[in-house]
Design a protein around this motif. Sequence first.
Motif, PDB file in Angstrom:
ATOM      1  N   THR A 113      28.030 -42.736 -21.326  1.00 29.54           N
ATOM      2  CA  THR A 113      26.819 -41.969 -21.656  1.00 29.54           C
ATOM      3  C   THR A 113      25.564 -42.728 -21.213  1.00 29.54           C
ATOM      4  O   THR A 113      24.620 -42.132 -20.689  1.00 29.54           O
ATOM      5  CB  THR A 113      26.776 -41.709 -23.174  1.00 29.54           C
ATOM      6  OG1 THR A 113      28.041 -41.205 -23.558  1.00 29.54           O
ATOM      7  CG2 THR A 113      25.697 -40.733 -23.556  1.00 29.54           C
ATOM      8  N   LYS A 114      25.589 -44.057 -21.417  1.00 32.60           N
ATOM      9  CA  LYS A 114      24.453 -44.888 -20.984  1.00 32.60           C
ATOM     10  C   LYS A 114      24.240 -44.741 -19.476  1.00 32.60           C
ATOM     11  O   LYS A 114      23.125 -44.586 -19.003  1.00 32.60           O
ATOM     12  CB  LYS A 114      24.782 -46.360 -21.260  1.00 32.60           C
ATOM     13  CG  LYS A 114      23.914 -46.988 -22.282  1.00 32.60           C
ATOM     14  CD  LYS A 114      24.377 -48.376 -22.616  1.00 32.60           C
ATOM     15  CE  LYS A 114      24.271 -48.529 -24.131  1.00 32.60           C
ATOM     16  NZ  LYS A 114      24.702 -49.823 -24.598  1.00 32.60           N
ATOM     17  N   PHE A 115      25.347 -44.799 -18.745  1.00 30.87           N
ATOM     18  CA  PHE A 115      25.243 -44.735 -17.285  1.00 30.87           C
ATOM     19  C   PHE A 115      24.826 -43.337 -16.834  1.00 30.87           C
ATOM     20  O   PHE A 115      24.077 -43.176 -15.864  1.00 30.87           O
ATOM     21  CB  PHE A 115      26.548 -45.171 -16.605  1.00 30.87           C
ATOM     22  CG  PHE A 115      26.272 -45.932 -15.339  1.00 30.87           C
ATOM     23  CD1 PHE A 115      26.130 -47.311 -15.365  1.00 30.87           C
ATOM     24  CD2 PHE A 115      26.065 -45.269 -14.133  1.00 30.87           C
ATOM     25  CE1 PHE A 115      25.799 -48.015 -14.212  1.00 30.87           C
ATOM     26  CE2 PHE A 115      25.737 -45.960 -12.988  1.00 30.87           C
ATOM     27  CZ  PHE A 115      25.608 -47.339 -13.030  1.00 30.87           C
ATOM     28  N   GLN A 116      25.328 -42.344 -17.554  1.00 32.87           N
ATOM     29  CA  GLN A 116      24.921 -40.961 -17.237  1.00 32.87           C
ATOM     30  C   GLN A 116      23.402 -40.851 -17.301  1.00 32.87           C
ATOM     31  O   GLN A 116      22.757 -40.320 -16.388  1.00 32.87           O
ATOM     32  CB  GLN A 116      25.549 -39.989 -18.247  1.00 32.87           C
ATOM     33  CG  GLN A 116      25.076 -38.564 -18.077  1.00 32.87           C
ATOM     34  CD  GLN A 116      25.087 -37.759 -19.378  1.00 32.87           C
ATOM     35  OE1 GLN A 116      25.676 -38.185 -20.376  1.00 32.87           O
ATOM     36  NE2 GLN A 116      24.454 -36.619 -19.355  1.00 32.87           N
ATOM     37  N   LYS A 117      22.824 -41.406 -18.373  1.00 30.23           N
ATOM     38  CA  LYS A 117      21.364 -41.326 -18.534  1.00 30.23           C
ATOM     39  C   LYS A 117      20.672 -42.160 -17.465  1.00 30.23           C
ATOM     40  O   LYS A 117      19.631 -41.759 -16.948  1.00 30.23           O
ATOM     41  CB  LYS A 117      20.965 -41.812 -19.930  1.00 30.23           C
ATOM     42  CG  LYS A 117      21.453 -40.864 -21.017  1.00 30.23           C
ATOM     43  CD  LYS A 117      20.859 -41.196 -22.369  1.00 30.23           C
ATOM     44  CE  LYS A 117      21.383 -40.231 -23.419  1.00 30.23           C
ATOM     45  NZ  LYS A 117      21.869 -40.912 -24.620  1.00 30.23           N
ATOM     46  N   PHE A 118      21.244 -43.317 -17.148  1.00 39.46           N
ATOM     47  CA  PHE A 118      20.623 -44.248 -16.202  1.00 39.46           C
ATOM     48  C   PHE A 118      20.426 -43.600 -14.830  1.00 39.46           C
ATOM     49  O   PHE A 118      19.435 -43.851 -14.154  1.00 39.46           O
ATOM     50  CB  PHE A 118      21.510 -45.501 -16.100  1.00 39.46           C
ATOM     51  CG  PHE A 118      20.889 -46.650 -15.364  1.00 39.46           C
ATOM     52  CD1 PHE A 118      19.707 -47.231 -15.797  1.00 39.46           C
ATOM     53  CD2 PHE A 118      21.504 -47.181 -14.238  1.00 39.46           C
ATOM     54  CE1 PHE A 118      19.142 -48.310 -15.122  1.00 39.46           C
ATOM     55  CE2 PHE A 118      20.950 -48.259 -13.556  1.00 39.46           C
ATOM     56  CZ  PHE A 118      19.761 -48.818 -14.003  1.00 39.46           C
ATOM     57  N   ILE A 119      21.401 -42.771 -14.410  1.00 40.27           N
ATOM     58  CA  ILE A 119      21.281 -42.154 -13.069  1.00 40.27           C
ATOM     59  C   ILE A 119      21.021 -40.650 -13.173  1.00 40.27           C
ATOM     60  O   ILE A 119      21.088 -39.935 -12.178  1.00 40.27           O
ATOM     61  CB  ILE A 119      22.543 -42.425 -12.203  1.00 40.27           C
ATOM     62  CG1 ILE A 119      23.804 -41.888 -12.876  1.00 40.27           C
ATOM     63  CG2 ILE A 119      22.679 -43.903 -11.878  1.00 40.27           C
ATOM     64  CD1 ILE A 119      25.042 -41.889 -11.981  1.00 40.27           C
ATOM     65  N   ASN A 120      20.771 -40.194 -14.385  1.00 40.41           N
ATOM     66  CA  ASN A 120      20.542 -38.766 -14.656  1.00 40.41           C
ATOM     67  C   ASN A 120      21.676 -37.868 -14.139  1.00 40.41           C
ATOM     68  O   ASN A 120      21.434 -36.856 -13.467  1.00 40.41           O
ATOM     69  CB  ASN A 120      19.191 -38.303 -14.094  1.00 40.41           C
ATOM     70  CG  ASN A 120      18.777 -36.952 -14.684  1.00 40.41           C
ATOM     71  OD1 ASN A 120      19.154 -36.615 -15.796  1.00 40.41           O
ATOM     72  ND2 ASN A 120      18.027 -36.167 -13.919  1.00 40.41           N
ATOM     73  N   ALA A 121      22.908 -38.241 -14.470  1.00 38.84           N
ATOM     74  CA  ALA A 121      24.061 -37.380 -14.147  1.00 38.84           C
ATOM     75  C   ALA A 121      24.047 -36.178 -15.091  1.00 38.84           C
ATOM     76  O   ALA A 121      23.421 -36.218 -16.151  1.00 38.84           O
ATOM     77  CB  ALA A 121      25.354 -38.172 -14.311  1.00 38.84           C
ATOM     78  N   TYR A 122      24.740 -35.124 -14.697  1.00 41.31           N
ATOM     79  CA  TYR A 122      24.760 -33.910 -15.517  1.00 41.31           C
ATOM     80  C   TYR A 122      25.566 -34.130 -16.800  1.00 41.31           C
ATOM     81  O   TYR A 122      25.253 -33.560 -17.843  1.00 41.31           O
ATOM     82  CB  TYR A 122      25.404 -32.748 -14.746  1.00 41.31           C
ATOM     83  CG  TYR A 122      24.691 -32.404 -13.458  1.00 41.31           C
ATOM     84  CD1 TYR A 122      23.679 -31.435 -13.442  1.00 41.31           C
ATOM     85  CD2 TYR A 122      25.031 -33.023 -12.259  1.00 41.31           C
ATOM     86  CE1 TYR A 122      23.026 -31.120 -12.260  1.00 41.31           C
ATOM     87  CE2 TYR A 122      24.389 -32.711 -11.079  1.00 41.31           C
ATOM     88  CZ  TYR A 122      23.378 -31.763 -11.084  1.00 41.31           C
ATOM     89  OH  TYR A 122      22.731 -31.458  -9.919  1.00 41.31           O
ATOM     90  N   ASP A 123      26.654 -34.926 -16.697  1.00 41.25           N
ATOM     91  CA  ASP A 123      27.615 -35.018 -17.803  1.00 41.25           C
ATOM     92  C   ASP A 123      28.211 -36.432 -17.806  1.00 41.25           C
ATOM     93  O   ASP A 123      28.448 -37.007 -16.746  1.00 41.25           O
ATOM     94  CB  ASP A 123      28.715 -33.989 -17.496  1.00 41.25           C
ATOM     95  CG  ASP A 123      29.646 -33.755 -18.670  1.00 41.25           C
ATOM     96  OD1 ASP A 123      29.983 -32.595 -18.899  1.00 41.25           O
ATOM     97  OD2 ASP A 123      30.063 -34.735 -19.321  1.00 41.25           O
ATOM     98  N   SER A 124      28.459 -36.973 -18.999  1.00 37.06           N
ATOM     99  CA  SER A 124      29.011 -38.343 -19.037  1.00 37.06           C
ATOM    100  C   SER A 124      30.425 -38.401 -18.445  1.00 37.06           C
ATOM    101  O   SER A 124      30.855 -39.449 -17.960  1.00 37.06           O
ATOM    102  CB  SER A 124      29.000 -38.894 -20.461  1.00 37.06           C
ATOM    103  OG  SER A 124      29.805 -38.093 -21.276  1.00 37.06           O
TER     104      SER A 124
END
Length: 406
Positions: free
Chosen positions: A73-84
């Motif tokens: 989830t942290k990485f999802q936010k870091f690169i603004n991915a759609y879903d963790s």
Amino acid sequence: MIKVSDIKKDFPIFERQINGNKLTYLDSGATSQKPNQVIDVMSDVYKNNNANVHRGTYVLSSETTGKYEDVRTKFQKFINAYDSDEIIFTKGCTEGFNLLSNSICKNLNQGDEIILSEIEHHANIIPWQMAAEKYNLNIKFINVDESFNLDIDHLKSLLSSKTKIVSIVGESNISGMLPDIKEIVTIVKSKSDALFILDGAQLVPHRSVDVQDLGIDFLCVSGHKMLGPTGIGVVWGRKELWDSMDPVYGGGDMIEEVYYDKATWAPVPHKFEAGTPPFVEAIGLGAAVDYLTNISMNEVQQHSDSLREYAKNKLENIDGLNIIHSLSKNAGCTFAMSIEGAHATDVSLMLDTYGVAVRAGHHCVQPFHRKLNLDATFRATGYIYNDEEDFDILANAIEDSMKMLK
Ligand code: PMP
């Protein structure tokens, strides 16, 4: 603004003396140093939580599983991915390319084309060469012009309905080149139905990356270049693409049902993460993401830009020093250099006597070195713990070495 003297305090390695000098570490392009925040989180897991993830019903296992999955989830936010679930853990950027090439290329048709650029790292060449040989695919390379940037007209001329993959570097590990990814993705998507893959090994540690905004399909990332531990990386891809792809590694954790003669796959992301994952390393990577986020990636980027500007002026003033560097206004703080009549390895050995750590060789970009008629260069790369003084020390050490090597 980044205060390098404060940042340095977090990195125990800077307490070391090298050959009687303070350490001037200018090899973060190869691997970054690690802050206490990353080292401590990892040793804390080993001391207090350690148990295999996803398997246990007991407290320790659910603790490590929770910490591991939180990093997604942290990485999802870091690169603004759609879903963790789009975040797949690998052991590094290289493994990311191997995963993608193995999974994607087997569904391509003979004669389909892959477009790379002339300045790619071997990690973004060899896996495609292996797949091209296996599935009879063709690889084409976008020219790099005299200003060490991609020749966009040449890219346009290469694109066709046969193009199925375009995979290029987001920040060059030798020239610092920063291609305009958004523009390139728009061109690629308007002239083909190719998947666009971005090599984020150098880009993600230095600049804020928003995968949705860039419009890319996959991103390969290396944990150890962004303050994280070795043995961990990420491949991000759009969920619908992962869902349609086959796994590459088989084993525990990636299955739903197993029979003696067949098996079905677990949902994404687990389908691509066979076996015990490097969960402690992933948790360390999470601490690295927190560290960079606390500074803010905008600050990290600004620091890289101003350090690059300073270093560029300093190095360009050295007579007889040949610098392979993007001539664009924007580029990474990376300088591959050569000196007529002196081998890069000898120069880097001399610099080491001043406590200056730079890398010598072809930096896994051998075809491009060959194109420039160079067998090796020595390379300096700056990161958040480097300041102007580090490049002053480098420049003085280069000048002294040039006198001695003559
Ligand atoms: N691409 C680039 C541009 C790199 O600089 C590197 C590392 N030198 C890689 C890919 C490979 O990364 P890793 O070490 O994580 O496999």
